[in-house]
Design a protein around this motif. Structure first.
Motif, PDB file in Angstrom:
ATOM      1  N   ASP A  87      46.188  35.540  41.510  1.00 42.22           N
ATOM      2  CA  ASP A  87      45.330  36.708  41.347  1.00 42.22           C
ATOM      3  C   ASP A  87      45.098  36.931  39.872  1.00 42.22           C
ATOM      4  N   THR A  88      44.002  36.423  39.342  1.00 38.77           N
ATOM      5  CA  THR A  88      43.737  36.575  37.922  1.00 38.77           C
ATOM      6  C   THR A  88      42.969  37.836  37.600  1.00 38.77           C
ATOM      7  N   ALA A  89      42.273  38.382  38.552  1.00 39.73           N
ATOM      8  CA  ALA A  89      41.448  39.543  38.270  1.00 39.73           C
ATOM      9  C   ALA A  89      42.282  40.818  38.280  1.00 39.73           C
ATOM     10  N   PRO A  91      42.822  44.060  39.622  1.00 44.59           N
ATOM     11  CA  PRO A  91      42.327  44.621  40.874  1.00 44.59           C
ATOM     12  C   PRO A  91      41.628  45.963  40.720  1.00 44.59           C
ATOM     13  N   ASP A  96      36.214  41.717  44.984  1.00 38.31           N
ATOM     14  CA  ASP A  96      36.665  40.454  45.572  1.00 38.31           C
ATOM     15  C   ASP A  96      35.632  39.351  45.438  1.00 38.31           C
ATOM     16  N   ASP A  98      33.820  38.592  42.982  1.00 39.98           N
ATOM     17  CA  ASP A  98      33.888  37.973  41.661  1.00 39.98           C
ATOM     18  C   ASP A  98      35.195  37.214  41.431  1.00 39.98           C
ATOM     19  N   ARG A  99      36.131  37.344  42.362  1.00 40.11           N
ATOM     20  CA  ARG A  99      37.463  36.775  42.173  1.00 40.11           C
ATOM     21  C   ARG A  99      37.439  35.250  42.010  1.00 40.11           C
ATOM     22  N   SER A 102      36.173  34.311  38.580  1.00 44.81           N
ATOM     23  CA  SER A 102      37.180  34.638  37.570  1.00 44.81           C
ATOM     24  C   SER A 102      38.333  33.645  37.601  1.00 44.81           C
ATOM     25  N   GLU A 103      38.768  33.274  38.814  1.00 45.21           N
ATOM     26  CA  GLU A 103      39.852  32.297  38.935  1.00 45.21           C
ATOM     27  C   GLU A 103      39.471  30.988  38.264  1.00 45.21           C
TER      28      GLU A 103
END
Length: 165
Positions: A87-89, A91, A96, A98-99, A102-103
């Motif tokens: 989980d890089t974003a 929260p 979700d 864009d997750r 972002s990862e």
């Protein structure tokens, strides 16, 4: 009088992204974030101009991140990447949808050498070449060269991933 803690807390998304650019392991990322917040808090009395809080805090974050990477290189601890738990974003700020993007970006940034990663992360935060040069203590021309090389490496990585089945 130094800026208030609420002003520093407002910078959490930018500081979080900086930390994520240096560490993929969630536990170590949280630890690095705590170190950054503590260092910013301790250094606040030395800040002379309040309108420079964001560059000031990011400089602290990037310096600690660089030190973190250097020490990790000296004593490598391989950690398998768990994509389900990765989980890089932050929260509180990223939806979700864009997750995945972002990862990929944080994983791709982690493949770049530190000298290319730092200026690119600062540019992604909206800093211009002269501000990046000041934060990193390098020339504006060197910032341009490093950014060009970093973007080229990311494009190469993306192209390689798109052609791999």
């Amino acid at each position: 009088m130094p800026p208030s803690w609420s002003q520093v807390q407002a910078l959490h998304p930018q500081l979080w992204r900086a930390v994520c650019g240096y560490e993929l392991n969630p536990a170590l990322r949280d630890e690095l974030m705590q170190d950054v917040l503590l260092a910013v808090w301790q250094a606040l009395p030395t800040l002379r101009t309040h309108d420079r809080l964001l560059p000031f805090a990011l400089r602290v974050a990037h310096n600690l991140g660089a030190s973190h990477v250097r020490s990790a290189i000296r004593t490598p601890h391989p950690v398998p990447l768990d994509l389900d738990g990765h989980d890089t974003a932050d929260p509180t700020t990223v939806a979700d949808a864009d997750r995945a993007r972002s990862e990929w970006l944080f994983e791709a940034l982690a493949t770049l050498p530190l000298t290319l990663r730092q200026p690119l992360m600062l540019q992604l935060e909206g800093f211009d070449y002269s501000e990046i040069a000041e934060l990193l203590g390098i020339s504006i021309e060197n910032v341009g060269v490093r950014l060009h090389r970093a973007r080229h490496q990311l494009k190469t990585l993306q192209a390689r991933e798109e052609t791999t089945p």
